[in-house]
Every structure is written in structure tokens, then in C-alpha cells.
Design an enzyme around this catalytic site. Structure first.
Site, PDB file in Angstrom:
ATOM      1  N   CYS A 103       0.845  -1.201   0.000  1.00 52.36           N
ATOM      2  CA  CYS A 103       0.000   0.000   0.000  1.00 52.36           C
ATOM      3  C   CYS A 103       0.880   1.250   0.000  1.00 52.36           C
ATOM      4  O   CYS A 103       1.572   1.516  -0.963  1.00 52.36           O
ATOM      5  CB  CYS A 103      -0.966  -0.017   1.193  1.00 52.36           C
ATOM      6  SG  CYS A 103      -1.981  -1.492   1.331  1.00 52.36           S
ATOM      7  N   HIS A 130      -8.358  -3.714  -2.117  1.00 46.23           N
ATOM      8  CA  HIS A 130      -7.135  -3.068  -1.660  1.00 46.23           C
ATOM      9  C   HIS A 130      -6.775  -3.556  -0.257  1.00 46.23           C
ATOM     10  O   HIS A 130      -7.620  -3.608   0.631  1.00 46.23           O
ATOM     11  CB  HIS A 130      -7.331  -1.547  -1.647  1.00 46.23           C
ATOM     12  CG  HIS A 130      -6.087  -0.787  -1.312  1.00 46.23           C
ATOM     13  ND1 HIS A 130      -5.126  -0.500  -2.255  1.00 46.23           N
ATOM     14  CD2 HIS A 130      -5.646  -0.272  -0.143  1.00 46.23           C
ATOM     15  CE1 HIS A 130      -4.148   0.173  -1.678  1.00 46.23           C
ATOM     16  NE2 HIS A 130      -4.429   0.320  -0.402  1.00 46.23           N
ATOM     17  N   ASP A 144     -10.130  -2.037  -6.467  1.00 46.72           N
ATOM     18  CA  ASP A 144      -9.173  -1.185  -5.764  1.00 46.72           C
ATOM     19  C   ASP A 144      -9.424   0.269  -6.150  1.00 46.72           C
ATOM     20  O   ASP A 144      -9.082   0.702  -7.251  1.00 46.72           O
ATOM     21  CB  ASP A 144      -7.744  -1.593  -6.120  1.00 46.72           C
ATOM     22  CG  ASP A 144      -6.698  -0.986  -5.200  1.00 46.72           C
ATOM     23  OD1 ASP A 144      -6.971   0.080  -4.615  1.00 46.72           O
ATOM     24  OD2 ASP A 144      -5.617  -1.580  -5.062  1.00 46.72           O
TER      25      ASP A 144
END
Length: 251
Positions: A142, A218, A186
Site C-alpha cells: 500500500c 485493496h 481497488d
């Protein structure tokens, strides 16, 4: 131009994973860190993985992931990219993520590239000078993916999982092998941005890989609910993707 859309709640949503971390918590300079060390008979000589975490930083799930890298033969260091100001899991819907990103929880501890780059540099220096690492790969989850891209050539092989905030010029500037594990759904790294990343990597001429995992969102590789079969499969395969990539291009 950024390859990421605006951040959303999915940056912190997830499940706590079971297990007992076996690494060491300590300080690298003034920053919190976690070091997972492989068994001597399995260790890859002179090679290490720098784990650049999501916004929750050094926590149960990331420690267990670092331990997995160590079990695969890699010395693995997690560095707290947030200078003691990570986020907790499952923040409320009204949490001001951009305020935290630009100013920090106290108003004077930002988490911008100007603040984060020096932390990454401290971690790289520790691995290379104190641990004697000559072959350094990095896994960015991330938030952390951006800082894998930004630190070539000190980092020579990269892996991103559901990347956030990576700019096009940063991705293009990484002149080495890159592997990306992408989520089907996402909001931060949507399909159109993933396709743009493919174009950038293809143009660069270096080995690259983008794997898309169905029925994922995500954060799946680090914060998924492992009681769900598809999520557990994707998490495990994304980790194997990373290890295979490092085994191929780092060693």
C-alpha cells in the site's frame, strides 16, 4: 501524474491474523523497527528484504509477513515509516486521512515524501553498513510501495502489493525488475491506472510482472479475512509471487 486515486477507508480496513511473531523489535536510529532473521542454514548470503509497510506500520500482520520472508531465507527489516504515528486498524468512516497524511496526528509530524524518504534511507544504511547486505530487494505494501520506487538503485529489485500514491515518473525511474500484486477491486489503484503502469513498465524494458487477484480488494495481501477461501488463496499466492520474484532476480 499519480497512478493512485484518492485514498479511502480501505487503507485501514482489515482483519488481524493469528500467529506469534518471532523477530526482534528495536530501533534503527530513532525509528521503530522489526527484524526477522532466517535460520543460518537457510539464509541467503548478503541478501535482504526491506519491508515498507502500509499505514498501520509495524503490527501483528506485518511482523508475521516479515517472519515468512525470513523462513524463505531472507533477512527482513520493517521500518516504521510514520515516525511513531501509524494508524490503528479499522479507523472510523469520518477519519481525516488526508489531514493525517499531510500533518500527522499531532499536526507537526507529516507523512509526506519529504518526511518519509529520510526514514527509508536510514533503513537502507543500516542493512548495508551494519548487516553487510549487498543485494537489497524491497516489498512495499500500500503506502510503502511508493518508497520502493523512489529508492532505486539502493533497492535493486522491487515488489508492490496494491500500491498507493506511486507517481508515473517514480515507477518509470525504477530501472530494475518490479512485480505487482493487484486487487480486482481497488479504488486507489483502479484498472485504468494498472493498465497505465503496464505501459510504463513495458516501455522501461526491465523484467516486470502484474498479477491480478480475483475477488480481492485493496489491502488483501496483508489485511484480508483468511476465513474466506478466495481471500486466503490470494494472500498466500501474492506472498509466493514476492518470494519467487526475489529468488529469481535478487539472488
Amino acid at each position: 501524474m499519480s497512478l493512485a486515486a484518492a485514498p479511502s477507508k480501505c487503507c485501514t480496513v482489515g482483519s488481524l491474523h493469528e500467529g506469534t511473531p518471532t523477530g526482534t523489535e528495536f530501533k534503527v536510529g530513532k525509528y521503530d523497527a522489526y527484524l526477522a532473521t532466517p535460520a543460518p542454514e537457510k539464509a541467503h548470503k548478503d541478501a535482504a528484504i526491506l519491508y515498507l509497510p502500509d499505514v498501520i506500520s509495524i503490527w501483528q500482520n506485518s511482523k508475521l509477513m516479515a517472519d515468512q520472508f525470513a523462513a524463505s531465507g531472507y533477512l527482513c527489516l520493517i521500518i516504521d515509516l510514520f515516525n511513531g504515528d501509524p494508524l490503528a486498524l479499522n479507523r472510523p468512516d469520518d477519519f481525516d486521512f488526508m489531514g493525517w497524511l499531510t500533518k500527522g496526528s499531532t499536526g507537526n509530524n507529516p507523512h509526506t515524501k519529504e518526511a518519509v524518504d529520510p526514514i527509508v534511507e536510514v533503513a537502507i544504511k543500516y542493512l548495508k553498513e551494519e548487516k553487510g547486505i549487498k543485494k537489497l530487494g524491497a516489498a512495499g505494501y500500500c503506502f510503502g510501495a511508493k518508497y520502493v520506487a523512489r529508492h532505486f538503485p539502493e533497492i535493486s529489485v522491487g515488489y508492490f502489493a496494491h500500491p498507493s500514491f506511486v507517481d508515473e515518473d517514480e515507477l518509470a525511474g525504477f530501472k530494475g525488475p518490479i512485480s505487482i500484486a493487484a486487487a480486482e477491486t481497488d479504488e486507489i489503484f483502479p484498472a485504468e491506472n494498472r493498465h497505465k503502469a503496464e505501459q510504463i513498465l513495458a516501455k522501461g524494458g526491465y523484467p516486470y510482472q502484474i498479477n491480478l487477484y480475483s475477488q480481492t480488494e485493496h489491502g488483501f495481501s496483508i489485511r484480508c479475512d483468511p476465513s474466506k477461501k478466495t481471500a486466503k488463496f490470494a494472500k498466500e499466492q501474492a506472498f509466493l509471487q514476492a518470494v519467487t520474484w526475489f529468488d529469481t532476480w535478487l539472488l
